[in-house]
Motif scaffolding. Structure first.
Motif, mmCIF file in Angstrom:
data_model
loop_
_atom_site.group_PDB
_atom_site.id
_atom_site.type_symbol
_atom_site.label_atom_id
_atom_site.label_comp_id
_atom_site.label_asym_id
_atom_site.label_seq_id
_atom_site.Cartn_x
_atom_site.Cartn_y
_atom_site.Cartn_z
ATOM 1 N N ARG A 47 -5.290 -0.404 -7.791
ATOM 2 C CA ARG A 47 -6.749 -0.362 -7.764
ATOM 3 C C ARG A 47 -7.296 0.179 -6.440
ATOM 4 O O ARG A 47 -8.177 1.037 -6.419
ATOM 5 C CB ARG A 47 -7.302 -1.767 -8.005
ATOM 6 C CG ARG A 47 -8.822 -1.846 -8.050
ATOM 7 C CD ARG A 47 -9.301 -3.274 -8.199
ATOM 8 N NE ARG A 47 -9.010 -4.073 -6.998
ATOM 9 C CZ ARG A 47 -8.134 -5.075 -6.970
ATOM 10 N NH1 ARG A 47 -7.467 -5.406 -8.071
ATOM 11 N NH2 ARG A 47 -7.935 -5.752 -5.857
ATOM 12 N N ASP A 48 -6.755 -0.328 -5.328
ATOM 13 C CA ASP A 48 -7.334 -0.043 -4.006
ATOM 14 C C ASP A 48 -6.539 0.953 -3.179
ATOM 15 O O ASP A 48 -7.047 1.466 -2.176
ATOM 16 C CB ASP A 48 -7.469 -1.340 -3.207
ATOM 17 C CG ASP A 48 -8.333 -2.377 -3.907
ATOM 18 O OD1 ASP A 48 -9.217 -1.962 -4.685
ATOM 19 O OD2 ASP A 48 -8.110 -3.581 -3.685
ATOM 20 N N GLY A 49 -5.303 1.230 -3.568
ATOM 21 C CA GLY A 49 -4.455 2.123 -2.783
ATOM 22 C C GLY A 49 -3.636 1.358 -1.747
ATOM 23 O O GLY A 49 -3.966 0.236 -1.363
ATOM 24 N N MET A 50 -2.575 1.983 -1.283
ATOM 25 C CA MET A 50 -1.712 1.400 -0.269
ATOM 26 C C MET A 50 -2.259 1.729 1.117
ATOM 27 O O MET A 50 -2.693 2.858 1.373
ATOM 28 C CB MET A 50 -0.279 1.936 -0.404
ATOM 29 C CG MET A 50 0.687 1.490 0.682
ATOM 30 S SD MET A 50 0.931 -0.296 0.772
ATOM 31 C CE MET A 50 1.928 -0.569 -0.698
ATOM 32 N N THR A 77 -2.888 14.991 -6.658
ATOM 33 C CA THR A 77 -1.710 15.177 -7.507
ATOM 34 C C THR A 77 -1.646 14.055 -8.537
ATOM 35 O O THR A 77 -2.329 13.044 -8.420
ATOM 36 C CB THR A 77 -0.417 15.169 -6.661
ATOM 37 O OG1 THR A 77 -0.331 13.929 -5.946
ATOM 38 C CG2 THR A 77 -0.406 16.330 -5.682
ATOM 39 N N ILE A 78 -0.791 14.223 -9.538
ATOM 40 C CA ILE A 78 -0.725 13.222 -10.598
ATOM 41 C C ILE A 78 -0.068 11.937 -10.113
ATOM 42 O O ILE A 78 -0.324 10.870 -10.653
ATOM 43 C CB ILE A 78 0.006 13.763 -11.846
ATOM 44 C CG1 ILE A 78 1.416 14.264 -11.493
ATOM 45 C CG2 ILE A 78 -0.801 14.845 -12.518
ATOM 46 C CD1 ILE A 78 2.209 14.711 -12.718
ATOM 47 N N ASP A 79 0.799 12.008 -9.097
ATOM 48 C CA ASP A 79 1.397 10.795 -8.559
ATOM 49 C C ASP A 79 0.491 10.232 -7.469
ATOM 50 O O ASP A 79 -0.070 10.977 -6.676
ATOM 51 C CB ASP A 79 2.797 11.063 -8.011
ATOM 52 C CG ASP A 79 2.818 12.098 -6.906
ATOM 53 O OD1 ASP A 79 2.086 13.094 -7.012
ATOM 54 O OD2 ASP A 79 3.565 11.913 -5.933
ATOM 55 N N ALA A 80 0.343 8.908 -7.431
ATOM 56 C CA ALA A 80 -0.697 8.346 -6.573
ATOM 57 C C ALA A 80 -0.313 7.027 -5.906
ATOM 58 O O ALA A 80 -1.178 6.367 -5.342
ATOM 59 C CB ALA A 80 -1.972 8.135 -7.396
ATOM 60 N N THR A 81 0.958 6.632 -5.950
ATOM 61 C CA THR A 81 1.320 5.318 -5.447
ATOM 62 C C THR A 81 1.777 5.345 -3.994
ATOM 63 O O THR A 81 1.779 4.319 -3.327
ATOM 64 C CB THR A 81 2.426 4.693 -6.330
ATOM 65 O OG1 THR A 81 1.958 4.662 -7.679
ATOM 66 C CG2 THR A 81 2.739 3.270 -5.912
ATOM 67 N N GLY A 82 2.150 6.501 -3.475
ATOM 68 C CA GLY A 82 2.650 6.581 -2.109
ATOM 69 C C GLY A 82 1.552 6.380 -1.080
ATOM 70 O O GLY A 82 0.411 6.036 -1.390
ATOM 71 N N ILE A 83 1.914 6.609 0.181
ATOM 72 C CA ILE A 83 0.974 6.429 1.280
ATOM 73 C C ILE A 83 0.932 7.715 2.103
ATOM 74 O O ILE A 83 1.949 8.396 2.269
ATOM 75 C CB ILE A 83 1.376 5.224 2.157
ATOM 76 C CG1 ILE A 83 0.303 4.900 3.193
ATOM 77 C CG2 ILE A 83 2.728 5.434 2.813
ATOM 78 C CD1 ILE A 83 0.510 3.570 3.886
#
Length: 408
Positions: free
Chosen positions: A35-38, A209-215
Motif C-alpha cells: 500500500r505505502d511502498g518500502m 515499471t510493472i514490478d513495484a516491490t523493490g526500493i
C-alpha cells in the motif's frame, strides 16, 4: 560417481530459521508495503530483526559480517527468503546489493572493502549497478556500451547516460561500467566505484515499471564530467567485461533462488484455496483441469530447484558455470512465470489481487525473463556453444563443416 543433494543438519536448521523469520516478521508487513511502498527506515528495521534472528546476509562473506554460507547452501536459504517478496531485502540478499557484495568481495582492494563492502554487507547503505543504457547503448548486448571513461591526472572522467538502474534513488554508491577512450587508456571497459554525492553522477526520475516491490526505483542516471580517482577503479582498467562475469553468473542464479521461493509461495496459496473451496459439487482440487494445473506446478518447481542447485554447486566448486547459469536462468525464469500464472488461474478472481499476494507476485516476476539477460539472448548463447561443440566433433572426425552463418 555420487550425486548428493542432501541438506546438512546445520543447513536445515538455518533454513528453518529463515522460514520462521519470513513467516513471523516479514509476511505480516506485506500489505502495508504494497500500500505505502518500502522505505529505508523500514528496510533497516527489517534488517535489524534479521540480525537479531541470526539469519542476516547468509550469502555474504563471514569476514565482512555475513553468514558465510557456500553458494550452493545459499540456494536453499535464498529460496526461503524469497517466499515473501520482502524477504530478500530483509535478509540483505536482494538485487542489486547481493551481486555487488559478491563482485566487490572478489575484485575490490582492502581499502575498497573497508569503504564500500563492509557498509554494504551490514545494511548501513544500499548500492546500484549502472550498466544499462538507452538505445543504442548497452542492454542485453554489453558490447554496445556508450558511456566513456577518459584518463586524466589522478583518475578518470566519465560521461554517459544510464537508465533502468535498479535502486539508484537513495543508493550510497554505484558500480559504473564505462568504455575506455583515449590513447593512454587500455582498450575495453572499466568498472568504477562512484559515490552518490559525486556532482557528476545525477540520479533522475523513476521509470514506471510493472514490478513495484523493490526500493530505490528503476532510475535514469546522467553522468557528466564525473571525476573518479584511480583508487575507485574496481578491478583492472580495461577488464571491466571480464570482471563483470564474476558478478553475472552468480547474480543470475540468486535471482533464480529468490524467485523460486516466490513461485512456491504462489503455488501454496493457490493450492490451499483449491483444497478448501467447493465448486460444481466437489473440491476444486478434485477437478481434472485444476489437478492438471497443480501437477504442472509441482513438476516445474521441482525441476527448477534441481537446475538451480546443480548450477550453484558448480559455482561453489570453483567453476565459472557461465553456460550452466544461462540454462538455469532461461529454464527457471520461464518455469516460475508458468507456476505463478497457473496459481492465479487456480485462485480465480482473487488471484489477481494484491490482497492474496498473487497479483503482486505476478506483476513483479514478469521482468525476470528480461533482466540479467533476456531469455532470447541466453538461448542464442546456449545454441552457439552447442553448435561450436558439434563443429569440433565434425572436425575431429575429419568431416566437412559448413561456413559459420551460411546456414549450412
Amino acid at each position: 560417481m555420487a550425486f548428493d543433494f542432501s541438506i546438512s543438519p546445520a543447513l536445515e536448521e538455518q533454513r528453518r530459521r529463515v522460514a520462521e523469520f519470513v513467516a513471523t516478521e516479514v509476511v505480516p508487513l506485506e500489505q502495508r508495503v504494497f500500500r505505502d511502498g518500502m522505505t529505508d527506515d523500514l528496510r533497516r528495521e527489517l534488517q535489524g530483526r534479521a540480525k537479531a534472528a541470526g539469519v542476516f546476509a547468509p550469502q555474504a562473506p563471514r569476514e565482512h559480517g555475513g553468514g558465510g554460507f557456500r553458494f550452493d547452501e545459499s540456494a536453499v536459504l535464498l529460496e526461503e527468503a524469497g517466499y515473501s517478496l520482502l524477504g530478500p531485502l530483509a535478509l540483505n540478499c536482494a538485487a542489486p546489493d547481493e551481486g555487488n557484495i559478491h563482485l566487490i568481495h572478489l575484485t575490490g582492494t582492502p581499502e575498497q572493502h573497508a569503504a564500500y563492502l563492509r557498509p554494504l554487507v551490514s545494511g548501513e547503505v544500499r548500492s546500484c549497478f549502472s550498466m544499462t543504457e538507452p538505445p543504442p547503448g548497452a542492454g542485453s548486448d554489453p558490447s554496445a556500451l556508450r558511456t566513456t571513461a577518459r584518463r586524466v591526472d589522478g583518475g578518470w572522467v566519465l560521461d554517459g547516460d544510464k537508465w533502468l538502474i535498479t535502486g539508484a534513488d537513495g543508493a550510497a554508491f554505484s558500480i559504473v561500467m564505462a568504455r575506455n577512450t583515449g590513447d593512454d587508456a587500455p582498450e575495453g571497459a572499466t568498472m568504477f566505484l562512484v559515490d552518490a554525492d559525486n556532482p557528476g553522477f545525477v540520479v533522475g526520475d523513476h521509470i514506471d515499471t510493472i514490478d513495484a516491490t523493490g526500493i530505490g526505483g528503476h532510475c535514469r542516471v546522467t553522468i557528466r564530467d564525473c571525476f573518479v580517482p584511480d583508487d575507485r577503479v574496481l578491478g583492472e582498467p580495461g577488464r571491466g567485461f571480464q570482471s563483470a562475469q564474476v558478478r553475472l553468473a552468480p547474480a543470475r542464479l540468486t535471482h533464480c533462488m529468490r524467485w523460486l521461493g516466490a513461485a512456491r509461495r504462489a503455488h501454496d496459496i493457490a493450492l490451499e484455496r483449491a483444497v478448501g473451496r467447493e465448486l460444481f459439487g466437489s473440491r476444486l482440487a478434485d477437478l481434472g483441469m485444476a489437478q492438471a494445473l497443480i501437477a504442472e506446478n509441482e513438476i516445474d518447481l521441482d525441476a527448477a530447484r534441481t537446475v538451480v542447485r546443480h548450477a550453484a554447486w558448480q559455482i561453489a566448486e570453483g567453476s565459472r558455470s557461465s553456460e550452466e547459469s544461462s540454462r538455469a536462468k532461461v529454464f527457471v525464469s520461464e518455469a516460475v512465470c508458468r507456476v505463478v500464472d497457473r496459481a492465479v488461474q487456480l485462485a480465480g478472481g482473487m488471484g489477481t489481487s494484491e490482497e492474496l499476494v498473487l497479483g503482486r507476485i505476478y506483476r513483479d516476476i514478469r521482468s525476470f525473463r528480461i533482466y540479467d539477460g533476456a531469455t532470447e539472448v541466453h538461448k542464442m548463447s546456449i545454441a552457439r556453444r552447442a553448435a561450436k561443440r558439434a563443429t569440433e566433433r565434425l572436425a575431429a572426425r575429419g568431416e566437412a563443416v559448413g561456413r559459420e552463418g551460411s546456414g549450412a
